[in-house]
Design a protein around this motif. Sequence first.
Motif, PDB file in Angstrom:
ATOM      1  N   VAL A 138       0.838  -1.194   0.000  1.00  0.00           N
ATOM      2  CA  VAL A 138       0.000   0.000   0.000  1.00  0.00           C
ATOM      3  C   VAL A 138       0.877   1.250   0.000  1.00  0.00           C
ATOM      4  O   VAL A 138       1.966   1.258   0.584  1.00  0.00           O
ATOM      5  CB  VAL A 138      -0.960   0.008   1.211  1.00  0.00           C
ATOM      6  N   ALA A 139       0.394   2.274  -0.675  1.00  0.00           N
ATOM      7  CA  ALA A 139       1.110   3.545  -0.739  1.00  0.00           C
ATOM      8  C   ALA A 139       0.135   4.689  -0.483  1.00  0.00           C
ATOM      9  O   ALA A 139      -1.021   4.626  -0.917  1.00  0.00           O
ATOM     10  CB  ALA A 139       1.764   3.733  -2.111  1.00  0.00           C
ATOM     11  N   PRO A 140       0.576   5.713   0.215  1.00  0.00           N
ATOM     12  CA  PRO A 140      -0.257   6.907   0.338  1.00  0.00           C
ATOM     13  C   PRO A 140      -0.130   7.737  -0.933  1.00  0.00           C
ATOM     14  O   PRO A 140       0.979   7.965  -1.421  1.00  0.00           O
ATOM     15  CB  PRO A 140       0.365   7.633   1.536  1.00  0.00           C
ATOM     16  N   ALA A 141      -1.234   8.178  -1.491  1.00  0.00           N
ATOM     17  CA  ALA A 141      -1.166   9.029  -2.681  1.00  0.00           C
ATOM     18  C   ALA A 141      -0.505  10.348  -2.296  1.00  0.00           C
ATOM     19  O   ALA A 141      -0.932  11.026  -1.376  1.00  0.00           O
ATOM     20  CB  ALA A 141      -2.557   9.274  -3.243  1.00  0.00           C
ATOM     21  N   GLY A 168      -6.434  11.077 -13.153  1.00  0.00           N
ATOM     22  CA  GLY A 168      -6.784  12.431 -12.721  1.00  0.00           C
ATOM     23  C   GLY A 168      -7.727  12.468 -11.532  1.00  0.00           C
ATOM     24  O   GLY A 168      -7.456  13.151 -10.535  1.00  0.00           O
ATOM     25  N   PRO A 169      -8.867  11.762 -11.585  1.00  0.00           N
ATOM     26  CA  PRO A 169      -9.798  11.779 -10.448  1.00  0.00           C
ATOM     27  C   PRO A 169      -9.183  11.269  -9.151  1.00  0.00           C
ATOM     28  O   PRO A 169      -9.507  11.771  -8.073  1.00  0.00           O
ATOM     29  CB  PRO A 169     -10.942  10.869 -10.919  1.00  0.00           C
ATOM     30  N   ILE A 170      -8.287  10.276  -9.241  1.00  0.00           N
ATOM     31  CA  ILE A 170      -7.635   9.784  -8.017  1.00  0.00           C
ATOM     32  C   ILE A 170      -6.609  10.791  -7.522  1.00  0.00           C
ATOM     33  O   ILE A 170      -6.546  11.096  -6.324  1.00  0.00           O
ATOM     34  CB  ILE A 170      -6.985   8.407  -8.273  1.00  0.00           C
ATOM     35  N   LEU A 171      -5.815  11.318  -8.437  1.00  0.00           N
ATOM     36  CA  LEU A 171      -4.790  12.294  -8.057  1.00  0.00           C
ATOM     37  C   LEU A 171      -5.416  13.522  -7.405  1.00  0.00           C
ATOM     38  O   LEU A 171      -4.933  14.014  -6.375  1.00  0.00           O
ATOM     39  CB  LEU A 171      -3.989  12.715  -9.291  1.00  0.00           C
ATOM     40  N   ASN A 172      -6.493  14.031  -7.996  1.00  0.00           N
ATOM     41  CA  ASN A 172      -7.137  15.250  -7.502  1.00  0.00           C
ATOM     42  C   ASN A 172      -8.185  14.983  -6.429  1.00  0.00           C
ATOM     43  O   ASN A 172      -8.910  15.889  -6.037  1.00  0.00           O
ATOM     44  CB  ASN A 172      -7.768  16.003  -8.681  1.00  0.00           C
ATOM     45  N   ARG A 173      -8.304  13.728  -6.010  1.00  0.00           N
ATOM     46  CA  ARG A 173      -9.203  13.325  -4.930  1.00  0.00           C
ATOM     47  C   ARG A 173     -10.674  13.599  -5.253  1.00  0.00           C
ATOM     48  O   ARG A 173     -11.468  13.868  -4.373  1.00  0.00           O
ATOM     49  CB  ARG A 173      -8.790  13.967  -3.600  1.00  0.00           C
TER      50      ARG A 173
END
Length: 364
Positions: A138-141, A168-173
């Motif tokens: 697991v990694a924290p974004a 994009g949607p994951i990166l920008n939450r």
Amino acid sequence: METVLIAILVRNKGHTLPYFLSYLHKLDYPKDRISLWIRSDHNIDDSIDVLEKWLNAYKHLYHSVHSVLERQGSSLRGEEGVAHWPLSRYRHVIPLRESALHTARYMWADYLWVLDCDVFITNPNTLKELVRKKFPIVAPALRSDGLYSNFWCGMSNEFYYMRTEDYGPILNRKKKGCFSVPMVHSSVLIDLRIKATDNLTYDPQTLRGYSGPVDDIITFARSANMSGINMTVCNDEIYGYVMVPLEKDDPIHYDLIQLRNLKLEILIDGPPPEVDPLLEQFVREAHEPPIPVNKTFMINLRRRPDRRTRMLNSFEELRLEVETIDAVDGRQVLEVIISYCKSRETGLDESEHKLKVLEPIYLF
């Protein structure tokens, strides 16, 4: 509480280390359950000086410290700059990654956290949260000052990065949670208690059936995939930030500009980065000419001191002298108008009351 070995590779990161180490030391996790594995070599800056000072002050607080800090050598064969990654550099890094993995297994650590020193874990609960999630990998974004992060949502047939609609949607939450992805790097927590993780490797020569490039993180991602282990990235909270890597021909001082940009990004979500007083002497600033403007003004509502503080911190980082002007508060103006209308209904002396209720507006 689970035991964790944190593996850290350092090269020419003297400018990020004061922030990296300060955030690392603030993690809300028992230090006697953390072991540190640190390697540093081929530096042309003061990386080892920073590490030695910090370790001399704090290593006794951790369960154990395994460090090898080599001062000799400044470059590897074929390198054309500090940001150049020829084959010799991958072949130098891969055995170091493998050594950290073997050390964690040998000492029966519950977890290995592979953490790059250009990552700033600003959320002190990060390690606890990642352990609590119970994922094999697991990694924290991590956020940056651009579209770069520490995960991929797609991988090409040649095993390199491929942009997808999910990124994009994951990166920008816009989408929050934990997501299965083909690649995580820079901050990766591995649960070594899971049997399948015995097959994980960074070395392409030991991965049967691997046909990809000589690359530590790609090999690791493929070994996870071939072992049936999902990689997971979580963005349910803001965990931290990561520097955008330098391009091949970028000089090392360009990383100071990247660092300044990232510090401004951190200010968007929270307080300015703090450096342990022990390491303040190693803080470096980007040497750029001041922004060519004659005068800078900031207009701010007094009832928003949070915004004022954030902007003042940003201006300080940018070395801008700014004159602050209190904004006319529309909410207060409306209250004055309502009060004036009510005074007319009560029959008070209009001229005297008008001066009284309009006084706050005149003050602006």
